[in-house]
Write an enzyme that holds these catalytic residues in place. Structure first.
Site, short mmCIF file in Angstrom:
data_model
loop_
_atom_site.label_atom_id
_atom_site.label_comp_id
_atom_site.label_asym_id
_atom_site.label_seq_id
_atom_site.Cartn_x
_atom_site.Cartn_y
_atom_site.Cartn_z
N LEU A 114 0.82 -1.21 0.00
CA LEU A 114 0.00 0.00 0.00
C LEU A 114 0.86 1.26 0.00
O LEU A 114 1.89 1.33 0.67
CB LEU A 114 -0.91 0.01 1.23
CG LEU A 114 -1.84 -1.19 1.41
CD1 LEU A 114 -2.74 -0.97 2.61
CD2 LEU A 114 -2.65 -1.47 0.16
N GLY A 159 0.92 -5.30 1.31
CA GLY A 159 -0.12 -5.41 0.30
C GLY A 159 0.30 -6.19 -0.92
O GLY A 159 -0.53 -6.82 -1.59
N ASN A 183 3.93 -7.54 6.77
CA ASN A 183 4.77 -6.92 7.81
C ASN A 183 4.20 -5.60 8.33
O ASN A 183 4.94 -4.72 8.77
CB ASN A 183 6.19 -6.70 7.28
CG ASN A 183 6.23 -5.70 6.12
OD1 ASN A 183 5.31 -5.66 5.30
ND2 ASN A 183 7.29 -4.93 6.04
N GLU A 184 2.87 -5.47 8.31
CA GLU A 184 2.24 -4.19 8.67
C GLU A 184 2.62 -3.69 10.05
O GLU A 184 2.76 -2.47 10.27
CB GLU A 184 0.71 -4.32 8.57
CG GLU A 184 0.16 -4.20 7.16
CD GLU A 184 0.33 -5.46 6.33
OE1 GLU A 184 -0.09 -5.45 5.16
OE2 GLU A 184 0.87 -6.46 6.85
#
Length: 308
Positions: A114, A159, A183-184
């Protein structure tokens, strides 16, 4: 599956797609009423190239190759996601297209995920529009009646990993410099429930729990070991192997494969569709918090320092 797709269309990117919409209903190959989009087809091999995505469809083989070409890292911006949705609509309506390969035209990167600039310093309205586009990307790819193969020819965090996970089969370049994973948490943000569900149904609950909490990125070998990808090949063979793999899937009658895919995926799709508006509200409420905006700013500053 049909119900999920109709509901997906209801919440689709109609505002963003308005210039492209033809005011007529199209009864597609899968018996699903869709909004018709202009897609003039006359030759056996068709190519369309937008700003951020290039699509080549070979009507003889029934295989479309979608290449991401949005430098520097194929970030999933609102413009990228809108273009992606348009291309998916075109391919789903084309009777000659049975399979889709998604890959990157850029070296060393599949997609970095993202676009942070769509979430940092933006109005709640913009953040909501962006998140709806992210949902739409997942719905269109996860519920596609086409055979979908991810040819992951570079790193694929966050994303980008989600996009690969939505496909039926994942082939990754066997290069230890590449990594893949959700890995957010490393960015101070949280993968939503449908990210979690997609990964858990691929690699299992416990592996997903560890991966999401720790924000793990896996090497190709480790990704293969846990089942995050299905096959590793030399980098130069990723797309050709994906094309060869299609033959195995095409050998199965489409209707039987599609019904089976729907049976496996419909509960996950219905879960997001039923909670779509609340998911958008939760995302907007979370991402616009001062503490989260601060985390995003610090992350961007760290990236600038690395580049310097």
């Amino acid at each position: 599956m049909a119900t999920a797709l109709r509901q997906s269309a209801k919440y689709g990117l109609l505002g963003r797609l308005a210039p492209f919409v033809v005011p007529a209903s199209f009864h597609g190959r899968n018996g699903i009423d869709r909004i018709a989009l202009p897609y003039l087809m006359s030759n056996k091999r068709h190519s369309s190239s937008g700003t951020k995505i290039k699509v080549d469809l070979d009507s003889n083989t029934g295989i479309a190759v979608m290449r991401f070409q949005s430098p520097p890292v194929n970030s999933l911006s609102l413009d990228f996601l809108t273009e992606f949705a348009i291309n998916m609509e075109k391919l789903e309506m084309d009777k000659s297209c049975r399979g889709l390969i998604v890959t990157s035209a850029l070296p060393k990167i599949f997609s970095a995920g993202l676009d942070i600039l769509e979430m940092y310093g933006k109005s709640p309205e913009h953040c909501g529009e962006f998140w709806k586009a992210v949902q739409e990307m997942w719905l269109k790819l996860y519920s596609s009646n086409m055979v979908t193969v991810a040819a992951v020819n570079g790193s694929s965090p966050a994303g980008g990993c989600l996009m690969a996970l939505t496909c039926d089969y994942r082939i990754m370049a066997d290069n230890p410099r590449y990594a893949i994973g959700l890995n957010e948490t490393q960015l101070g943000i949280v993968a939503p429930f449908w990210f979690k569900d997609t990964m858990a149904k691929t690699v299992g609950h416990r592996t997903t729990e560890l991966a999401l909490q720790l924000g793990l990125l896996y090497s190709p070998q480790d990704a293969l070991r846990i089942g995050l990808v299905d096959q590793l090949v030399p980098e130069e063979e990723v797309v050709s192997t994906a094309t060869e793999t299609m033959a195995k899937w095409f050998a199965i009658p489409d209707h039987a494969r599609q019904i089976t895919k729907s049976m496996m995926r419909k509960p996950t799709i219905d879960n997001l569709v039923s909670k779509r508006e609340s998911d958008i509200k939760n995302f907007v409420s979370f991402i616009t918090r001062d503490s989260i905006q601060k985390s995003l700013r610090m992350y961007m500053e760290s990236l600038r320092k690395r580049k310097a």
